[in-house]
Design an enzyme around this catalytic site. Structure first.
Site, PDB file in Angstrom:
ATOM      1  N   GLN A  28      65.133  20.081 -36.984  1.00  0.00           N
ATOM      2  CA  GLN A  28      65.954  21.001 -36.210  1.00  0.00           C
ATOM      3  C   GLN A  28      65.909  22.406 -36.815  1.00  0.00           C
ATOM      4  O   GLN A  28      66.477  23.340 -36.262  1.00  0.00           O
ATOM      5  CB  GLN A  28      67.416  20.515 -36.162  1.00  0.00           C
ATOM      6  CG  GLN A  28      67.598  19.234 -35.378  1.00  0.00           C
ATOM      7  CD  GLN A  28      69.044  18.791 -35.261  1.00  0.00           C
ATOM      8  OE1 GLN A  28      69.369  17.661 -35.588  1.00  0.00           O
ATOM      9  NE2 GLN A  28      69.938  19.664 -34.800  1.00  0.00           N
ATOM     10  N   ARG A  60      76.793  16.749 -33.213  1.00  0.00           N
ATOM     11  CA  ARG A  60      77.282  17.467 -32.027  1.00  0.00           C
ATOM     12  C   ARG A  60      78.626  18.126 -32.302  1.00  0.00           C
ATOM     13  O   ARG A  60      79.601  17.966 -31.568  1.00  0.00           O
ATOM     14  CB  ARG A  60      77.360  16.537 -30.820  1.00  0.00           C
ATOM     15  CG  ARG A  60      76.967  17.295 -29.558  1.00  0.00           C
ATOM     16  CD  ARG A  60      76.608  16.461 -28.385  1.00  0.00           C
ATOM     17  NE  ARG A  60      76.055  17.367 -27.371  1.00  0.00           N
ATOM     18  CZ  ARG A  60      75.414  16.983 -26.295  1.00  0.00           C
ATOM     19  NH1 ARG A  60      75.219  15.731 -26.059  1.00  0.00           N
ATOM     20  NH2 ARG A  60      74.945  17.858 -25.430  1.00  0.00           N
ATOM     21  N   CYS A  61      78.619  18.873 -33.385  1.00  0.00           N
ATOM     22  CA  CYS A  61      79.856  19.411 -33.911  1.00  0.00           C
ATOM     23  C   CYS A  61      79.497  20.550 -34.842  1.00  0.00           C
ATOM     24  O   CYS A  61      78.583  20.433 -35.631  1.00  0.00           O
ATOM     25  CB  CYS A  61      80.547  18.307 -34.709  1.00  0.00           C
ATOM     26  SG  CYS A  61      81.694  18.863 -35.968  1.00  0.00           S
ATOM     27  N   GLU A  64      77.978  21.490 -27.854  1.00  0.00           N
ATOM     28  CA  GLU A  64      78.799  20.545 -28.602  1.00  0.00           C
ATOM     29  C   GLU A  64      80.181  20.325 -28.002  1.00  0.00           C
ATOM     30  O   GLU A  64      80.826  19.307 -28.284  1.00  0.00           O
ATOM     31  CB  GLU A  64      78.988  21.067 -30.026  1.00  0.00           C
ATOM     32  CG  GLU A  64      77.692  21.227 -30.742  1.00  0.00           C
ATOM     33  CD  GLU A  64      77.875  21.950 -32.059  1.00  0.00           C
ATOM     34  OE1 GLU A  64      77.172  21.611 -33.000  1.00  0.00           O
ATOM     35  OE2 GLU A  64      78.737  22.825 -32.141  1.00  0.00           O
TER      36      GLU A  64
END
Ligand code: PCD
Length: 795
Positions: free
Chosen positions: A228, A375-376, A749
């Protein structure tokens, strides 16, 4: 002229700019099976790597016997820590400055830890070889659970750290202890609740993998990997290996989901690269599903206590929290280095609360390392869960409507920019507007009546209505306060307009499915008056893309998106000079018209020229005052983060007989400022809500007392399927970010951050008349049934 945010859909000019539902360019290759993932990469002479993992959670390695493995036909090498030590590659730094073994040096610290690597001519042979590596373990008592880890007599896991005599990892605090304590003493009402945000696994469809490819001819190491954040990974590879950075190329090809799982550097990447360097052949390593779940970065594992102090009529005066965090065997949290608890500071949420105080203690345990931002935006999810759960607890204590109590405490639109009690600067928000919209979409009042009716009629199925009005903080930098391994968190975009009028855009962030090839093209199309189809977006190759910090914490839009807009505007400035030359007018007299996308002489709209004609001019007839060519690059250091928000309302039916929970209605209203592609946003919301449902209802990485991962595969770690996902009703409001060049905030997110408390609040709400104030996640039928039983509501 473009200093401030643009209103939404200011264009709609049909060229695929801001606000248009452009179909995803990348889907052409994905839906025709032409994606190119790490495991699709095949190189002549490529070898395969299989990792031997420890069956024990805590054990000293007495001996490793490679001989049987080496005698397997096709096995080329068996690597252990000893071999890596020769090249100074036996350990690697984590993103939080801890040191993690690449292959176990002396002592195993979690089940599935990497012990040895077998390199063979094909994957099956590598696997056969791995089974024949004989490791002699001296098994030690494992330490499972942060609380146990901090007991006085707990075995010390990190005896590799000099002078370490316990399992304490770190302490952290924020806010004003004294003022908060005072507020609690003087308050009319206080509430307190313990809640566990359980250990989760971000489960991308594609597991992690790499192809190390050292070319002795060019003396260059190429690593294709599921990353990523390719650039920062290249920097770290250079620092660890001693190979100069310009001799390393990281390529992150198509990535099948990241979700924070592909931010850290894992031993497998290093082993594949090192093996290729040593053997001078390409080496591929790809994880299996269970390896991904058991050894790569987990998320959450925050055991939290929340407290609120309030007046009798529901005005929140103070919030206090204490957290016990399980960090696993190494401190390998993936977040900006100055934030050991991530952005947990945002636990005051969407509310104007005068005082706040938070503390946290983290412990090492014999479990895989992690604490990644699944996702935060770095522990925002935990913070949002804490405050949104606590507001519901307070509402029940005061017998107030949970929507009403939120309305009463919201930060008001005119208070922005708003500084929170823990010192965070919110850019913009209109929380009440989003809540009102959600309440209306959910038929809130009608359902409240229905809920009452069911209680009165002693119905078999109870109704619960959950509300969550969350605020996120996404888009790290600024570089001064946020860095990864010392590198400031800016991001970048480079635009090259070619002689025939189309363009290549390269960005420092990397997509894992979000649709960047489409949305970044839309930003440039908007800002340059080009057609979206005339723009190609590239990313994920450190040899060609400008340096960036990567995609996580919903930072691509806030940071690289801003860079794309600023770079476009630089191109536009130069385009003006060329337009002036072509139109034989003074540069000051050239205007750009967003609607038509054309440049024209002020007051003479007929004397106009398109960006395509300008591109030709830039290469074939450039003015003497300018360099030839039409390109620009921007490295964007954001002045602040962006604060997306939303209100979710979840209505559930709880079966009193079985404890089963059914979704009756699921409303999500999001605000991410100006929207680039509403269709992509809709997809982001759906995916994120599904993950929120998994969190609230199903997912938990569990361990037994021996440290065996008992939730380490998809038979035991339950992901939601389409069967568990209801229809979502989505809505939006638009509150632009005042400091972002196109007024956009992140959104990817938000749904995963905002939905778990809404779902838990709904289930609690169904039972609160029976005195229930909390249900732990995952809310499996047996967990819910026990609560029903406790409340005297079970049938
Ligand atoms: N957008 C728009 N508009 C606005 C915003 C946004 O349109 N305003 C869009 C964009 O462009 C993109 C998306 O949407 O496409 C998203 O974005 P953002 O929010 O900015 O984000 P990004 O950065 O891009 O991404 C990231 C995220 C994250 S973070 C996560 S987890 C997840 C999400 O993303 N992941 C994923 N999503 C997704 N999807 C997919 N498909 N896949 C994946 O993997 Mo972390 O921290 O990493 O944990």
């Amino acid at each position: 002229e473009d200093g401030g945010p643009q209103p939404e859909k200011h264009c709609g000019h049909g060229r695929g700019g801001m606000g248009e539902e452009v179909k995803r360019k990348e889907d052409q290759r994905f839906i025709t099976g032409r994606g190119n993932y790490v495991d699709d990469i095949k190189k002549p002479g490529m070898l395969h790597c299989e990792i031997v993992r420890s069956p024990h959670a805590h054990a000293r390695i007495e001996d490793i016997d490679k001989s049987r493995a080496l005698s397997v036909d096709g096995v080329v090498a068996v690597l252990t820590a000893e071999d890596l030590l020769e090249h100074d590659l036996a350990t690697m730094p984590t993103l939080m400055d801890d040191t993690q073994d690449v292959l176990v040096n002396d002592k195993v610290k979690f089940q599935s830890q990497e012990v040895a690597a077998v390199i063979a001519t094909d994957r099956y042979t590598a696997k056969d070889g791995a089974e024949k590596v004989v490791v002699d373990y001296d098994v030690l008592d494992p330490v499972i659970g942060a609380e146990n880890a901090l007991e006085d007599d707990a075995p010390v896991i990190r005896d590799d750290i000099e002078g370490k005599e316990d399992n304490h990892c770190l302490d952290w605090e924020t806010g004003d202890e004294e003022a908060t304590a005072e507020a609690f003493e003087e308050a009319d009402v206080t509430v307190k609740e313990d809640m566990l945000y359980q250990r989760l696994h971000p489960a991308p469809i594609e597991t992690c993998g790499a192809v190390g490819d050292y070319d002795p001819g060019k003396d260059k190491l190429t690593v294709h990997m599921t990353s990523q954040a390719p650039h920062i990974h290249r920097t770290l590879f250079a620092q660890v290996s001693g190979i100069p950075e310009h001799k390393i190329r990281i390529v992150s090809p198509d990535v099948g989901g990241g979700f924070g799982n592909k931010v850290p550097i894992y031993p497998g990447y290093v082993v594949a690269a090192a093996a290729s360097y040593v053997l001078e052949e390409p080496v591929k390593w790809v994880e299996e599903r269970s390896e991904n779940i058991q050894s790569t970065g987990f998320a959450r594992d925050y055991d939290m206590t929340g407290e609120l102090a309030a007046t009798e009529d529901g005005e929140i005066q103070a919030v206090r929290t204490d957290v016990l965090a399980d960090h696993g065997a190494f401190n390998a949290v993936a977040q900006p280095s100055k934030f050991p608890a991530g952005f947990f500071n945002i636990f005051t949420g969407s509310y104007d609360i005068d005082t706040a105080y938070g503390t946290l203690t983290a412990a090492y345990t014999n479990t895989a390392p992690g604490g990644v931002a699944y996702r935060c935006s770095f522990r925002v999810t935990e913070a949002v869960y804490l405050i949104e759960r606590m507001v519901k607890v307070l509402a029940d204590e005061l017998d107030m409507d949970p929507a009403e109590i939120r309305r009463k405490n919201f930060i008001q639109p005119e208070q922005f920019p708003y500084e929170s009690a823990t010192g965070w600067n919110y850019d913009s928000g209109d929380y009440e507007k989003a809540l009102d919209k959600a309440l209306e979409m959910a038929d809130y009042e009608d359902y409240r009546e229905e809920q009452q009716r069911r209680i009165e009629e002693d119905a078999d199925k109870l109704l619960g209505i959950g509300v969550s009005s969350f605020t996120e903080v996404v888009g790290a930098g600024p570089g001064k306060s946020c860095d990864i391994a010392g590198v400031e968190m800016f991001d970048s975009a480079e635009i090259r307009v070619h002689p025939t009028g189309n363009a290549t855009v390269r960005v420092g962030v990397q997509t894992q499915g979000q649709g960047h090839e489409t949305t970044f093209a839309q930003i440039v199309a908007e800002e340059l008056g080009m057609d979206v189809d005339d723009i190609t977006v590239e990313h994920g190759d450190t040899d060609t893309d400008p340096y960036g910090l990567g995609t996580y914490g919903s930072r691509s839009t806030p940071v690289a998106g801003a860079a794309a807009a600023v770079a476009s505007r630089k191109v536009r400035e130069k385009a003006k000079a060329i337009a002036a030359n072509e139109l034989e007018a003074a540069e000051e007299d050239i205007d750009w018209d967003r609607e038509s996308g054309e440049f024209h002489v002020a007051g003479a709209p007929d004397r106009s020229i398109t960006i395509t004609e300008i591109a030709a001019g830039a290469y074939m007839n450039h003015p003497s005052s300018e360099e030839p060519g039409l390109e620009a690059i921007n490295y964007y250091d954001p002045p602040e983060m962006t604060y997306p928000f939303g209100s979710y309302i979840v209505i559930v039916e709880v079966d009193r007989e079985t404890g089963e929970v059914e979704f009756e209605k699921f409303v999500a209203v999001d605000d991410c400022g100006n929207r680039i592609n509403p269709m992509i946003i809709e997809g982001q919301i759906h995916g994120g809500l599904a993950q929120g449902i998994g969190t609230a209802m199903l997912e938990h990485v569990t361990f037994d007392d021996n440290g065996n991962v008992t939730g380490g595969d998809f038979m035991n770690y339950l992901l939601p399927t389409s069967m568990e996902i209801p229809e979502f009703e989505t809505g939006h409001t638009v509150t632009p970010s005042p400091h972002h060049p196109i007024g956009a905030k992140g959104v990817g997110e938000s749904p995963t951050v905002g939905s778990p408390p809404a779902i838990v609040n709904a289930v609690v709400d169904a039972m609160s008349h029976g005195g229930i104030s909390h249900v732990e996640m995952p809310m499996t039928p047996d967990t819910v049934w026990e609560k029903l039983d406790e409340a005297g509501l079970a049938m």
